[in-house]
Motif scaffolding. Structure first.
Motif, mmCIF file in Angstrom:
data_model
loop_
_atom_site.group_PDB
_atom_site.id
_atom_site.type_symbol
_atom_site.label_atom_id
_atom_site.label_comp_id
_atom_site.label_asym_id
_atom_site.label_seq_id
_atom_site.Cartn_x
_atom_site.Cartn_y
_atom_site.Cartn_z
ATOM 1 N N LEU A 136 1.028 -6.705 -0.316
ATOM 2 C CA LEU A 136 0.953 -5.342 -0.826
ATOM 3 C C LEU A 136 -0.430 -5.051 -1.351
ATOM 4 O O LEU A 136 -1.236 -5.939 -1.555
ATOM 5 C CB LEU A 136 1.994 -5.106 -1.916
ATOM 6 N N TYR A 137 -0.651 -3.807 -1.552
ATOM 7 C CA TYR A 137 -1.924 -3.371 -2.103
ATOM 8 C C TYR A 137 -1.606 -2.593 -3.368
ATOM 9 O O TYR A 137 -0.568 -1.991 -3.481
ATOM 10 C CB TYR A 137 -2.669 -2.463 -1.138
ATOM 11 N N ARG A 138 -2.522 -2.607 -4.275
ATOM 12 C CA ARG A 138 -2.297 -1.867 -5.510
ATOM 13 C C ARG A 138 -3.476 -0.947 -5.767
ATOM 14 O O ARG A 138 -4.404 -1.335 -6.461
ATOM 15 C CB ARG A 138 -2.183 -2.824 -6.693
ATOM 16 N N PRO A 139 -3.475 0.229 -5.222
ATOM 17 C CA PRO A 139 -4.512 1.160 -5.631
ATOM 18 C C PRO A 139 -4.224 1.531 -7.077
ATOM 19 O O PRO A 139 -3.206 2.148 -7.365
ATOM 20 C CB PRO A 139 -4.337 2.362 -4.721
ATOM 21 N N CYS A 140 -5.039 1.096 -7.992
ATOM 22 C CA CYS A 140 -4.664 1.322 -9.379
ATOM 23 C C CYS A 140 -5.821 1.879 -10.176
ATOM 24 O O CYS A 140 -6.981 1.633 -9.886
ATOM 25 C CB CYS A 140 -4.138 0.043 -10.021
#
Lengths: 187, 55
Positions: free
Chosen positions: B43-47
């Motif tokens: 997963l990716y976490r654009p945060c």
């Protein structure tokens, strides 16, 4: 500090500055162009701190091929606004600045408004394109911030940047062996 | 066939000190599968992290 186990984690900051500190003794600010790859393996402890303003970043969790590998931390400084694809990370043994214990390649590019660019092909790997910022068009499909695109049968056609854009491109070996023992990646 | 994953497919399971949007790459398959990864890429976490310490 908090622990990561059996995750391969790439931190990609594109706005602001994050301060990393770990039990291996590294203390480093991470901002645009500074990449950090935490190959957590059996155990890696660290903390992230934001001192000024806010940070926009992408954290990429990759499942390693095997659990309980050696913990490693890697840093790499790259050009901030490379127009062409820049290969950031790849499997151990590949000619990439950062190494992943998995058959995954990661590239980035920052095409400017109006520029047309090709999407590379890695034989045996599936592409997955993610737009961090801006907007691109491929055929008649618009892909904007936080959207992604793939084609599991064919190469992805050339794209045109509709605005100044930041893109991450993954190539994934769908037949690679993985462990599901990662704190985050194993969920 | 080109397949797009829109931002509407994002989940937001983490409510801790970091505001996280989790992306489910497997949603691009448009079918019922339990795994939320594209194989090894979980997963990716654009945060967006505000001024604080994630300790």
């Amino acid at each position: 500090m908090h622990e990561h186990v059996n995750d391969e984690i790439l931190s990609y900051v594109w706005q602001g500055k994050m301060y990393h500190k770990d039990l291996a003794g590294f203390e480093k600010p991470i901002s645009a162009g500074n990449l950090m790859m935490m190959n957590a393996g059996s155990s890696f402890w660290h903390e992230e701190k934001v001192k000024e303003d806010s940070v926009e970043m992408l954290q990429i969790f990759i499942r390693p091929y095997k659990k309980e590998l050696e913990p490693i931390i890697q840093f790499h400084d790259k050009p901030k606004r490379n127009k062409d694809w820049y290969l950031l990370a790849g499997p151990v043994g590949s000619d990439t600045p950062l190494r992943i214990r998995q058959n995954v390649f990661i590239l980035d590019a920052h095409p400017r408004k109006g520029e047309r660019f090709e999407i590379p092909v890695y034989d045996g790997y599936k592409p997955f394109l993610y737009v961090l910022n801006g907007e691109i068009q491929i055929d008649d499909i618009m892909i904007t911030k936080q959207e992604a695109l793939t084609d599991l049968e064919n190469p992805i056609p050339p794209a045109t940047a509709k605005t100044d854009t930041t893109i991450i491109l993954f190539f994934v070996d769908m037949n690679a062996k993985v462990t599901l023992a990662g704190t985050i990646s194993g969920r | 066939m080109l397949q797009k994953l829109t931002s509407g497919n994002h989940a937001q399971p983490f409510r801790g000190p970091i505001s996280i949007t989790r992306v489910r790459p497997s949603d691009i398959y448009r079918e019922e599968i339990a795994d939320s990864a594209i194989w090894a890429v979980k997963l990716y976490r654009p945060c967006c992290i505000e001024k604080r310490l994630n300790d």
